[in-house]
Structures are given as C-alpha cells and as structure tokens.
Design a protein around this motif. Structure first.
Motif, PDB file in Angstrom:
ATOM      1  N   MET A 193       0.889  -1.055   0.074  1.00 36.25           N
ATOM      2  CA  MET A 193       0.067   0.039  -0.055  1.00 36.25           C
ATOM      3  C   MET A 193       0.783   1.241  -0.070  1.00 36.25           C
ATOM      4  O   MET A 193       1.645   1.391   0.760  1.00 36.25           O
ATOM      5  CB  MET A 193      -1.015  -0.118   1.234  1.00 36.25           C
ATOM      6  N   GLU A 194       0.482   2.181  -0.917  1.00 30.14           N
ATOM      7  CA  GLU A 194       1.400   3.299  -1.011  1.00 30.14           C
ATOM      8  C   GLU A 194       1.016   4.185   0.190  1.00 30.14           C
ATOM      9  O   GLU A 194       0.124   4.574   0.646  1.00 30.14           O
ATOM     10  CB  GLU A 194       1.158   4.017  -2.282  1.00 30.14           C
ATOM     11  N   ARG A 195       2.171   4.632   0.848  1.00 28.44           N
ATOM     12  CA  ARG A 195       2.058   5.554   1.995  1.00 28.44           C
ATOM     13  C   ARG A 195       2.132   7.236   1.185  1.00 28.44           C
ATOM     14  O   ARG A 195       3.097   7.611   0.834  1.00 28.44           O
ATOM     15  CB  ARG A 195       3.490   5.572   3.006  1.00 28.44           C
ATOM     16  N   VAL A 196       1.056   7.913   1.770  1.00 25.90           N
ATOM     17  CA  VAL A 196       0.899   9.368   0.963  1.00 25.90           C
ATOM     18  C   VAL A 196       0.486  10.106   2.348  1.00 25.90           C
ATOM     19  O   VAL A 196      -0.253   9.594   3.201  1.00 25.90           O
ATOM     20  CB  VAL A 196      -0.443   9.151   0.010  1.00 25.90           C
ATOM     21  N   ALA A 197       1.015  11.246   2.108  1.00 28.43           N
ATOM     22  CA  ALA A 197       0.616  12.265   3.230  1.00 28.43           C
ATOM     23  C   ALA A 197       0.314  13.539   2.573  1.00 28.43           C
ATOM     24  O   ALA A 197       0.983  13.932   1.513  1.00 28.43           O
ATOM     25  CB  ALA A 197       2.104  12.429   4.121  1.00 28.43           C
ATOM     26  N   LEU A 198      -0.544  14.350   3.257  1.00 26.70           N
ATOM     27  CA  LEU A 198      -0.610  15.841   2.837  1.00 26.70           C
ATOM     28  C   LEU A 198       0.092  16.653   3.553  1.00 26.70           C
ATOM     29  O   LEU A 198       0.228  16.471   4.751  1.00 26.70           O
ATOM     30  CB  LEU A 198      -2.199  16.099   3.134  1.00 26.70           C
ATOM     31  N   TYR A 199       0.800  17.772   2.890  1.00 21.41           N
ATOM     32  CA  TYR A 199       1.585  18.754   3.447  1.00 21.41           C
ATOM     33  C   TYR A 199       0.965  20.141   3.243  1.00 21.41           C
ATOM     34  O   TYR A 199       1.146  20.563   2.146  1.00 21.41           O
ATOM     35  CB  TYR A 199       3.103  18.701   2.970  1.00 21.41           C
ATOM     36  N   PRO A 200      -0.056  20.354   4.325  1.00 18.53           N
ATOM     37  CA  PRO A 200      -0.712  21.663   3.922  1.00 18.53           C
ATOM     38  C   PRO A 200      -0.071  22.828   4.575  1.00 18.53           C
ATOM     39  O   PRO A 200       0.784  22.805   5.329  1.00 18.53           O
ATOM     40  CB  PRO A 200      -1.974  21.264   4.797  1.00 18.53           C
ATOM     41  N   GLY A 201      -0.304  23.958   3.774  1.00 23.24           N
ATOM     42  CA  GLY A 201       0.062  25.464   4.225  1.00 23.24           C
ATOM     43  C   GLY A 201      -0.340  26.350   3.354  1.00 23.24           C
ATOM     44  O   GLY A 201      -0.641  26.201   2.125  1.00 23.24           O
ATOM     45  N   SER A 202      -0.023  27.551   3.808  1.00 27.33           N
ATOM     46  CA  SER A 202      -0.293  28.659   2.784  1.00 27.33           C
ATOM     47  C   SER A 202       0.913  28.919   1.930  1.00 27.33           C
ATOM     48  O   SER A 202       0.738  29.406   0.797  1.00 27.33           O
ATOM     49  CB  SER A 202      -0.621  30.113   3.667  1.00 27.33           C
ATOM     50  N   PHE A 203       2.028  28.759   2.403  1.00 28.02           N
ATOM     51  CA  PHE A 203       3.565  28.768   1.597  1.00 28.02           C
ATOM     52  C   PHE A 203       3.428  30.059   0.865  1.00 28.02           C
ATOM     53  O   PHE A 203       3.719  30.099  -0.348  1.00 28.02           O
ATOM     54  CB  PHE A 203       3.257  27.502   0.723  1.00 28.02           C
ATOM     55  N   ASP A 204       3.272  31.162   1.565  1.00 31.06           N
ATOM     56  CA  ASP A 204       3.173  32.498   0.987  1.00 31.06           C
ATOM     57  C   ASP A 204       4.425  33.304   1.699  1.00 31.06           C
ATOM     58  O   ASP A 204       3.945  34.111   2.714  1.00 31.06           O
ATOM     59  CB  ASP A 204       1.684  33.100   1.054  1.00 31.06           C
ATOM     60  N   GLY A 224     -10.846  25.180   2.058  1.00 24.41           N
ATOM     61  CA  GLY A 224     -12.075  24.415   2.762  1.00 24.41           C
ATOM     62  C   GLY A 224     -11.241  23.532   3.983  1.00 24.41           C
ATOM     63  O   GLY A 224     -10.102  24.011   4.469  1.00 24.41           O
ATOM     64  N   LEU A 225     -11.902  22.658   4.506  1.00 25.57           N
ATOM     65  CA  LEU A 225     -11.531  21.845   5.655  1.00 25.57           C
ATOM     66  C   LEU A 225     -10.424  20.848   5.001  1.00 25.57           C
ATOM     67  O   LEU A 225     -10.717  20.048   4.116  1.00 25.57           O
ATOM     68  CB  LEU A 225     -12.571  21.216   6.486  1.00 25.57           C
ATOM     69  N   LEU A 226      -9.142  20.930   5.860  1.00 25.19           N
ATOM     70  CA  LEU A 226      -8.214  19.945   5.264  1.00 25.19           C
ATOM     71  C   LEU A 226      -8.729  18.383   5.270  1.00 25.19           C
ATOM     72  O   LEU A 226      -8.184  17.728   4.455  1.00 25.19           O
ATOM     73  CB  LEU A 226      -6.988  20.174   6.300  1.00 25.19           C
ATOM     74  N   ILE A 227      -9.529  18.034   6.543  1.00 25.54           N
ATOM     75  CA  ILE A 227      -9.738  16.722   6.462  1.00 25.54           C
ATOM     76  C   ILE A 227     -10.805  16.290   5.494  1.00 25.54           C
ATOM     77  O   ILE A 227     -10.925  15.217   5.043  1.00 25.54           O
ATOM     78  CB  ILE A 227     -10.379  16.496   7.757  1.00 25.54           C
ATOM     79  N   ALA A 260      -4.127  19.546  15.297  1.00 24.80           N
ATOM     80  CA  ALA A 260      -4.091  18.009  15.222  1.00 24.80           C
ATOM     81  C   ALA A 260      -5.231  17.465  15.841  1.00 24.80           C
ATOM     82  O   ALA A 260      -5.976  16.548  15.554  1.00 24.80           O
ATOM     83  CB  ALA A 260      -2.784  17.546  15.569  1.00 24.80           C
ATOM     84  N   LEU A 261      -5.528  17.902  17.358  1.00 27.02           N
ATOM     85  CA  LEU A 261      -6.537  17.354  18.055  1.00 27.02           C
ATOM     86  C   LEU A 261      -7.735  17.689  17.445  1.00 27.02           C
ATOM     87  O   LEU A 261      -8.823  16.948  17.357  1.00 27.02           O
ATOM     88  CB  LEU A 261      -6.510  18.033  19.369  1.00 27.02           C
ATOM     89  N   THR A 262      -8.143  18.710  16.904  1.00 21.61           N
ATOM     90  CA  THR A 262      -9.455  19.412  16.060  1.00 21.61           C
ATOM     91  C   THR A 262      -9.576  18.437  15.102  1.00 21.61           C
ATOM     92  O   THR A 262     -10.808  17.793  14.814  1.00 21.61           O
ATOM     93  CB  THR A 262      -9.447  20.690  15.665  1.00 21.61           C
ATOM     94  N   ASN A 263      -8.363  18.297  14.282  1.00 23.92           N
ATOM     95  CA  ASN A 263      -8.766  17.128  12.841  1.00 23.92           C
ATOM     96  C   ASN A 263      -8.947  15.843  13.327  1.00 23.92           C
ATOM     97  O   ASN A 263      -9.816  15.188  12.804  1.00 23.92           O
ATOM     98  CB  ASN A 263      -7.271  17.501  12.045  1.00 23.92           C
ATOM     99  N   ARG A 264      -8.298  15.493  14.508  1.00 24.76           N
ATOM    100  CA  ARG A 264      -8.643  14.006  15.055  1.00 24.76           C
ATOM    101  C   ARG A 264     -10.084  14.051  15.471  1.00 24.76           C
ATOM    102  O   ARG A 264     -10.810  12.983  15.071  1.00 24.76           O
ATOM    103  CB  ARG A 264      -7.716  13.777  16.187  1.00 24.76           C
ATOM    104  N   ARG A 265     -10.530  14.997  15.972  1.00 20.50           N
ATOM    105  CA  ARG A 265     -12.095  14.778  16.523  1.00 20.50           C
ATOM    106  C   ARG A 265     -12.946  14.898  15.386  1.00 20.50           C
ATOM    107  O   ARG A 265     -14.029  14.190  15.052  1.00 20.50           O
ATOM    108  CB  ARG A 265     -12.475  16.134  17.184  1.00 20.50           C
ATOM    109  N   LEU A 266     -12.570  15.495  14.026  1.00 16.85           N
ATOM    110  CA  LEU A 266     -13.525  15.634  12.940  1.00 16.85           C
ATOM    111  C   LEU A 266     -13.176  14.415  12.044  1.00 16.85           C
ATOM    112  O   LEU A 266     -14.207  14.015  11.260  1.00 16.85           O
ATOM    113  CB  LEU A 266     -12.877  16.742  12.168  1.00 16.85           C
ATOM    114  N   ALA A 267     -11.920  13.833  12.098  1.00 12.27           N
ATOM    115  CA  ALA A 267     -11.652  12.870  11.525  1.00 12.27           C
ATOM    116  C   ALA A 267     -10.681  11.665  12.023  1.00 12.27           C
ATOM    117  O   ALA A 267      -9.405  11.934  12.027  1.00 12.27           O
ATOM    118  CB  ALA A 267     -11.098  13.338  10.043  1.00 12.27           C
ATOM    119  N   PRO A 268     -11.134  10.787  12.991  1.00 10.79           N
ATOM    120  CA  PRO A 268     -10.417  10.144  13.561  1.00 10.79           C
ATOM    121  C   PRO A 268      -9.329   9.150  12.807  1.00 10.79           C
ATOM    122  O   PRO A 268      -8.155   8.719  13.334  1.00 10.79           O
ATOM    123  CB  PRO A 268     -11.215   9.183  14.476  1.00 10.79           C
ATOM    124  N   GLU A 269      -9.669   9.077  11.644  1.00  9.54           N
ATOM    125  CA  GLU A 269      -8.735   8.036  10.922  1.00  9.54           C
ATOM    126  C   GLU A 269      -7.622   8.925  10.230  1.00  9.54           C
ATOM    127  O   GLU A 269      -6.873   8.271   9.672  1.00  9.54           O
ATOM    128  CB  GLU A 269      -9.461   7.476   9.654  1.00  9.54           C
TER     129      GLU A 269
END
Length: 163
Positions: free
Chosen positions: A1-12, A75-78, A106-115
C-alpha cells in the motif's frame, strides 16, 4: 500500500524551511501532496497558482520531485484528506509556539476525522527562525533573501516588492 501524506500550508512564500521539511518527508512517504491553502481573507503576496508554480520550480531539480504533487485547496483539510484517501497530515514545527497551535489543530482534525493522523517534523535547526512574515519583511526592505528562500522564490519576491 502506498504511503501518502498531505503537507498543507499557505506557503506564501515557500521558504527553505518548507523545502527542508519536504525533503525529509519524501524519505518517509511514497508520495507527498503539497496542498496550498488559499484564504481569501488574507492578503497574500502570491496567488495560489503562483505559489504552486514557485514550489514546483523549486523542487524540480531534486531526484525525489516525482514523489510530490502540488495542488491548491480551500476548505477543511480533512475533507481534502478524505477526498484524496490520505490518512496522514504532515506539519512542520519550528518552535514551541508553533507546536501549541499545531497540537490544537491536530486534536481538532482528530475529532473531525479520527482516521487522519498528524505527523510533526522539525526543520534543520539553522532554519527554525525562518517564517513567511520575516521573509516578506526582508523582501519589502530589499534585503538579501538567499538564505531564506529558494532562488526562484527570491526573484519572484523582488519582482512583487520591486526591490
């Protein structure tokens, strides 16, 4: 299984610290999706499209660049994580104040998307003081950007600030 991650940011703008985090992450994941957040309420120096182009240009010479996809989102990252079927968010942490904010997110995202888990990476210690705010200030006053951002980003900042 491919290991994929999102690297979010404004990067501005995209900085050497961001680049360092990405270069560390490609060793841990098969693919990184750099997600450029566009917030119309913020006064950005670069448009989302310009940021994508600058990031792509700055990584193009690295052998690992094929592992990286750069996209824009609002929008929402999750929601994006679910759409892309990604269960890891990648965040850079430079100092304790960053960690406090990122920990809450991270805790907010975990609450919204435990996975979805968040992985924190630290940049090289010589890059920990770099922030987009500092880079923009240096650019506005015509300072030397060479140790803060990739060359293409420095050129683009000088054009934006006419320095």
């Amino acid at each position: 299984m491919e290991r994929v991650a999102l690297y979010p940011g404004s990067f501005d703008p995209w900085t050497n610290g961001h680049l360092d985090i990405l270069s560390r992450a490609v060793k841990m994941f098969d693919k990184i999706i750099v997600t450029v957040a566009v917030n119309n309420k913020k006064n950005a120096v670069f448009t989302g499209e310009e940021r994508i182009k600058l990031i792509e240009e700055s990584i193009s010479s690295y052998e690992w660049s094929a592992q990286v996809e750069v996209i824009q989102f609002t929008g929402l990252l999750i929601d994006l994580a679910r759409e892309k079927e990604v269960n890891v968010l990648l965040r850079g942490v430079r100092q304790i104040s960053d960690f406090e904010y990122e920990f809450r997110m991270a805790l907010t995202n975990r609450r919204l998307a435990p996975e979805v888990d968040t992985v924190f990476l630290m940049p090289d210690e010589q890059l920990t003081f770099i922030s987009a705010t500092i880079v923009k200030e240096i650019a506005a006053w015509g300072g030397d950007l060479s140790s803060f951002v990739p060359n293409n980003v420095g050129r683009a900042l000088r054009e934006k600030y006419d320095t």
